[in-house]
Design an enzyme around this catalytic site. Sequence first.
Site, PDB file in Angstrom:
ATOM      1  N   HIS A 208       0.864  -1.183   0.000  1.00 12.05           N
ATOM      2  CA  HIS A 208       0.000   0.000   0.000  1.00 12.05           C
ATOM      3  C   HIS A 208       0.895   1.226   0.000  1.00 12.05           C
ATOM      4  O   HIS A 208       1.673   1.445   0.928  1.00 12.05           O
ATOM      5  CB  HIS A 208      -0.926   0.021   1.217  1.00 12.05           C
ATOM      6  CG  HIS A 208      -1.908   1.161   1.187  1.00 12.05           C
ATOM      7  ND1 HIS A 208      -3.182   1.038   0.670  1.00 12.05           N
ATOM      8  CD2 HIS A 208      -1.785   2.462   1.584  1.00 12.05           C
ATOM      9  CE1 HIS A 208      -3.798   2.204   0.764  1.00 12.05           C
ATOM     10  NE2 HIS A 208      -2.974   3.076   1.306  1.00 12.05           N
ATOM     11  N   CYS A 209       0.799   2.017  -1.058  1.00 14.94           N
ATOM     12  CA  CYS A 209       1.682   3.172  -1.226  1.00 14.94           C
ATOM     13  C   CYS A 209       1.013   4.431  -0.671  1.00 14.94           C
ATOM     14  O   CYS A 209      -0.010   4.881  -1.205  1.00 14.94           O
ATOM     15  CB  CYS A 209       2.030   3.370  -2.697  1.00 14.94           C
ATOM     16  SG  CYS A 209       3.155   4.758  -2.992  1.00 14.94           S
ATOM     17  N   PRO A 210       1.562   5.034   0.381  1.00 10.45           N
ATOM     18  CA  PRO A 210       0.946   6.249   0.933  1.00 10.45           C
ATOM     19  C   PRO A 210       1.089   7.449   0.014  1.00 10.45           C
ATOM     20  O   PRO A 210       0.325   8.408   0.136  1.00 10.45           O
ATOM     21  CB  PRO A 210       1.713   6.458   2.243  1.00 10.45           C
ATOM     22  CG  PRO A 210       3.036   5.803   2.026  1.00 10.45           C
ATOM     23  CD  PRO A 210       2.767   4.630   1.133  1.00 10.45           C
TER      24      PRO A 210
ATOM     25  N   GLY B 196      -1.799   6.948  -2.313  1.00 10.52           N
ATOM     26  CA  GLY B 196      -3.051   6.724  -1.597  1.00 10.52           C
ATOM     27  C   GLY B 196      -3.827   5.531  -2.098  1.00 10.52           C
ATOM     28  O   GLY B 196      -5.059   5.530  -2.069  1.00 10.52           O
TER      29      GLY B 196
END
Length: 342
Positions: free
Chosen positions: A149-151, A154
């Site tokens: 999950h790439c912040p 998003g």
Amino acid sequence: MIFGPDASSLFLTSFLIGCPAIAFCTKMVVNITNDPTFNYRILFGGFILTVLDLCSLLLTSSRDPGIIPRNEQPPESSDESLFNFSKSPSLEWVSSKTPNLKVPRIKDVVLMNGQTIKVKFCDTCLLYRPPRASHCSICNNCVQRFDHHCPWVGQCIGLRNYPSFICFISSSTALCIYVFLCSWLNLLGQNSGLWEAMSHDILSVILIVYCFVAVWFVGGLTVFHFYLICTNQTTYENFRYRYDEKENPFNKGILSNFREIFLSKLPASMIKFRAWTSKDDDHLSVVSFDNGNPKENFDIEIPNLLQRTDYGHDGFNDPHNTSSISKNQKFSDFVIDYYNTK
């Protein structure tokens, strides 16, 4: 278009890319009169890389990463082995609907290459995750070929948006290197000493420092992901399974691995966003409360699952359960007291 729960970070990422890129393009427009042919080419190259970077960012953030639809019921099977496993506390409410079904936590799956891997049952989605799928705790969905999950975008990075993610980090690296080198050319092309040129061109100095710092992050990330592509791994698998220490059942060779990522047709989304859904009465119940004032009567929706868990099998009143709570005596008094304190 489908965005993740933390899609607001997309604005920050766009700001971090767009501001230095716009500043660089503005600088090149100012310098066009000095050498029109050269500066026009530099400006065009910077503009193309910026558009490519922002478009790949938007595509990565807004595309379904490969969400697997949830089941409303646990999987059914005639296999007798499914009935020989101990009940998990997290599956008690599932078993209340199908009391004879006890779902095994892990089962073996044979791949097309003949190798056997283990797949896990997801308590939340009520399904056996396909090979390489995992449940994202942030998006709360099982995702095909889950990478991470790439912040910064998003969104989960999975089967359907991994190619655009690679394009995003690669174009970001290329843009950083491009602005870094061209800003040095702007300084060295001035008819003065280096320190004097730096004192008169603060913007180029800022861009050089900014790109030098940023390229270590996005450049390192790009190199790492190209290594993962060469070995046909995901970030999740690399950190959890350590295929360097054992055989990777998905590795097909470098060329085949690159072909699988960049030349294979993306599968259609499993989520039917335009499908009609029927109202499921088993999910919510409307309970009315009257506190004596007609203007202050109100209804609340209570999940039947919560009712079964806390107030008895049949809702609030279960004649066979002495621990069930009377809706008219206890729970309503609690809700009305809470409502009156507002």
